[in-house]
Design a protein around this motif. Structure first.
Motif, PDB file in Angstrom:
ATOM      1  N   LYS A 103      15.283  41.219 -64.172  1.00  0.00           N
ATOM      2  CA  LYS A 103      16.457  40.467 -64.599  1.00  0.00           C
ATOM      3  C   LYS A 103      17.065  39.728 -63.406  1.00  0.00           C
ATOM      4  O   LYS A 103      17.333  40.319 -62.360  1.00  0.00           O
ATOM      5  CB  LYS A 103      17.496  41.384 -65.229  1.00  0.00           C
ATOM      6  CG  LYS A 103      18.631  40.649 -65.931  1.00  0.00           C
ATOM      7  CD  LYS A 103      19.467  41.589 -66.764  1.00  0.00           C
ATOM      8  CE  LYS A 103      20.593  40.854 -67.468  1.00  0.00           C
ATOM      9  NZ  LYS A 103      20.092  39.800 -68.371  1.00  0.00           N
ATOM     10  N   ALA A 104      17.294  38.428 -63.578  1.00  0.00           N
ATOM     11  CA  ALA A 104      17.868  37.593 -62.522  1.00  0.00           C
ATOM     12  C   ALA A 104      19.374  37.825 -62.425  1.00  0.00           C
ATOM     13  O   ALA A 104      19.985  38.422 -63.323  1.00  0.00           O
ATOM     14  CB  ALA A 104      17.582  36.132 -62.818  1.00  0.00           C
ATOM     15  N   PRO A 105      20.016  37.390 -61.349  1.00  0.00           N
ATOM     16  CA  PRO A 105      21.474  37.527 -61.233  1.00  0.00           C
ATOM     17  C   PRO A 105      22.188  36.792 -62.358  1.00  0.00           C
ATOM     18  O   PRO A 105      21.646  35.860 -62.974  1.00  0.00           O
ATOM     19  CB  PRO A 105      21.783  36.878 -59.873  1.00  0.00           C
ATOM     20  CG  PRO A 105      20.498  36.894 -59.131  1.00  0.00           C
ATOM     21  CD  PRO A 105      19.421  36.773 -60.150  1.00  0.00           C
ATOM     22  N   ALA A 106      23.411  37.199 -62.611  1.00  0.00           N
ATOM     23  CA  ALA A 106      24.206  36.577 -63.676  1.00  0.00           C
ATOM     24  C   ALA A 106      24.358  35.088 -63.417  1.00  0.00           C
ATOM     25  O   ALA A 106      24.657  34.667 -62.291  1.00  0.00           O
ATOM     26  CB  ALA A 106      25.582  37.248 -63.753  1.00  0.00           C
ATOM     27  N   GLY A 107      24.132  34.293 -64.431  1.00  0.00           N
ATOM     28  CA  GLY A 107      24.270  32.845 -64.310  1.00  0.00           C
ATOM     29  C   GLY A 107      23.010  32.138 -63.878  1.00  0.00           C
ATOM     30  O   GLY A 107      22.952  30.902 -63.892  1.00  0.00           O
ATOM     31  N   HIS A 108      21.994  32.897 -63.470  1.00  0.00           N
ATOM     32  CA  HIS A 108      20.751  32.276 -63.018  1.00  0.00           C
ATOM     33  C   HIS A 108      19.916  31.838 -64.222  1.00  0.00           C
ATOM     34  O   HIS A 108      19.863  32.522 -65.242  1.00  0.00           O
ATOM     35  CB  HIS A 108      19.951  33.269 -62.178  1.00  0.00           C
ATOM     36  CG  HIS A 108      18.745  32.676 -61.508  1.00  0.00           C
ATOM     37  ND1 HIS A 108      17.544  32.503 -62.160  1.00  0.00           N
ATOM     38  CD2 HIS A 108      18.558  32.223 -60.249  1.00  0.00           C
ATOM     39  CE1 HIS A 108      16.674  31.962 -61.340  1.00  0.00           C
ATOM     40  NE2 HIS A 108      17.267  31.786 -60.154  1.00  0.00           N
ATOM     41  N   LYS A 109      19.287  30.710 -64.095  1.00  0.00           N
ATOM     42  CA  LYS A 109      18.390  30.231 -65.143  1.00  0.00           C
ATOM     43  C   LYS A 109      17.002  30.052 -64.550  1.00  0.00           C
ATOM     44  O   LYS A 109      16.845  29.378 -63.516  1.00  0.00           O
ATOM     45  CB  LYS A 109      18.892  28.912 -65.716  1.00  0.00           C
ATOM     46  CG  LYS A 109      20.210  29.054 -66.488  1.00  0.00           C
ATOM     47  CD  LYS A 109      20.621  27.733 -67.102  1.00  0.00           C
ATOM     48  CE  LYS A 109      21.939  27.871 -67.868  1.00  0.00           C
ATOM     49  NZ  LYS A 109      22.356  26.602 -68.478  1.00  0.00           N
ATOM     50  N   PRO A 110      15.978  30.679 -65.171  1.00  0.00           N
ATOM     51  CA  PRO A 110      16.035  31.524 -66.375  1.00  0.00           C
ATOM     52  C   PRO A 110      16.641  32.901 -66.086  1.00  0.00           C
ATOM     53  O   PRO A 110      16.738  33.301 -64.929  1.00  0.00           O
ATOM     54  CB  PRO A 110      14.562  31.649 -66.768  1.00  0.00           C
ATOM     55  CG  PRO A 110      13.828  31.529 -65.460  1.00  0.00           C
ATOM     56  CD  PRO A 110      14.603  30.537 -64.647  1.00  0.00           C
ATOM     57  N   ALA A 111      16.994  33.600 -67.168  1.00  0.00           N
ATOM     58  CA  ALA A 111      17.646  34.896 -67.012  1.00  0.00           C
ATOM     59  C   ALA A 111      16.674  35.958 -66.528  1.00  0.00           C
ATOM     60  O   ALA A 111      17.090  36.950 -65.925  1.00  0.00           O
ATOM     61  CB  ALA A 111      18.281  35.322 -68.331  1.00  0.00           C
TER      62      ALA A 111
END
Length: 450
Positions: A26-34
């Motif tokens: 899971k990427a950091p909050a707000g990162h795209k893609p998630a």
């Protein structure tokens, strides 16, 4: 939570039974893609452990986006340029190192590959003489600039750490070529150089050997800052001394190559067209010169740093020589060419070479008056060597460190430099020592002539 999944290999468009593992985390909050992926792991556990490390780094705030790690070096350089503002001279020097050394090698390579000590050491060895085309000193400057750029990438969180920071990367040439030591002068050498050079050039060499000014400070000196009187108290008595002042705003001559913009190139081409037209009108043969990439901007500006804006005490014999020169010199700046234009460093150096190194005699012949031959006085001596001379003399004369630093415009970086101060007695000791050197130099020179 990170997890792993199989990725089957495909051969000739057909999925085989062979596979590797891919991690998703899971990427950091707000990162795209998630969710982010990384492939090529040999086992499921290795993939899951790697993903867990990435999520732990995200929680700790130390995670680096893989997209940033794969940023091409050339693209990052363009971003980095917008964050730094340096003097034109520094900008032009950096532009040269980037264009000639760094970008040809690293422009399209990702930052993660550039940030590797082994890769950089291999490159430095390959491009340094005798294997490559560049002087080891120039390559060392490029290595230093590369480290500066990578430190900025670390600050911007494009790489986790600059692995070049604090590392001395040696090349083969570094081990055998330590560079030549700067040539410094004895008092009798300065006497001979002064006499042979003569005029304003000879006085410039003499002044710099005794005062240790930087080239720009000497060449840009104004009459208003020459031989200013100062009064000290020693044992209750007033003592007059004279100083040369390096102005904090316009105390140094700068020679900065400035890249030509579109307007500058248009002006150059117009001037070149006019030159060619004049040559044709006079029947001269002339070819169009190569379009320059930059022009030399010569101007007066601040010295190197705040400590360089200073006053340097002048010994009495030099006060007399400078005073005589100023009385008959019609220009505002005492150390210019006879026409009043500023001396450029390269032009003056060419004038100095035969004076210091000697020259061959050219016999007189019809249509040519001939030229006297000169024996060498101090081969490879430069104006930088004059500054080395001033410091060496002060060290040998046991001039207090506080006054040495103040006279040369050095930065006192340690605690001793913070607490020590210059006294009138220190100044008198230095001036007396320089006067004694001048007298010794004259005695030796007169004996050698006799």
């Amino acid at each position: 939570m990170a997890y792993a999944e199989k990725v089957f290999k495909v051969k000739n468009g057909v999925k085989t039974k062979q596979f590797t593992w891919r991690c998703k985390y899971k990427a950091p909050a707000g990162h795209k893609p998630a969710w982010l992926t990384e492939s090529g792991f040999p086992t499921k556990k290795v993939a899951e452990d790697w993903g867990a490390e990435q999520e732990a780094a995200i929680r700790a705030g130390t995670w680096i986006d893989p997209a940033k790690l794969s940023t091409p070096f050339g693209k990052w350089v363009e971003i980095w340029k917008t964050s730094v503002h340096k003097r034109p001279r520094t900008q032009s020097s950096r532009a040269y190192l980037l264009e000639k050394l760094l970008l040809p090698e690293w422009e399209y390579k990702p930052l993660a590959e550039v940030n590797n000590v082994f890769n950089v050491q291999s490159w430095a060895t390959r491009v340094s003489k005798p294997l490559g085309p560049h002087d080891p000193g120039t390559v060392a400057q490029a290595r230093s600039l590369l480290s500066t750029i990578l430190s900025a990438a670390e600050d911007a969180q494009y790489i986790p750490v600059n692995r070049l920071f604090g590392r001395r990367i040696l090349t083969g040439a570094d081990h055998v070529d330590e560079g030549e030591e700067e040539v410094w002068a004895q008092p009798e050498d300065t006497q001979r150089l002064h006499q042979r050079f003569g005029g304003v050039q000879g006085l410039m060499v003499l002044t710099d050997c005794y005062l240790g000014l930087r080239w720009g400070e000497l060449a840009g000196l104004h009459k208003d800052n020459c031989l200013i009187k100062r009064i000290d108290k020693i044992d209750g008595k007033s003592v007059v001394r004279h100083v040369i002042r390096v102005d904090p705003k316009v105390g140094s001559l700068h020679e900065d190559p400035v890249e030509l913009d579109e307007e500058g190139l248009t002006a150059w081409h117009a001037a070149e067209d006019a030159r060619l037209e004049m040559c044709r009108a006079k029947g001269w043969k002339a070819n169009r010169r190569k379009t320059p990439r930059s022009r030399l901007e010569v101007y007066l500006g601040p010295p190197k740093n705040k400590y360089s804006a200073r006053e340097v005490d002048v010994p009495e014999f030099l006060v007399r020589l400078l005073d005589q020169h100023l009385e008959r010199w019609e220009h505002d700046h005492p150390f210019t060419t006879p026409t009043g234009s500023f001396w450029l460093r390269g032009n003056f150096s060419r004038e100095l070479r035969p004076v210091a190194d000697g020259r061959d005699e050219i016999p007189r012949k019809r249509g040519y008056a001939g030229r006297e031959g000169w024996e060498p006085i101090l081969p490879k001596f430069t104006m930088r060597g004059a500054r080395h001379t001033a410091d060496t003399w002060m060290k040998e004369d046991r001039v207090d460190r506080a006054l040495r630093f103040a006279s040369l415009g050095w930065v006192p970086k340690d605690i001793e430099g913070t607490y020590e101060h210059v006294t009138p007695e220190m100044r008198r000791h230095r001036l007396d020592a320089l006067t004694a050197r001048w007298r010794r130099g004259r005695r030796v020179t007169l004996r050698s002539v006799a």
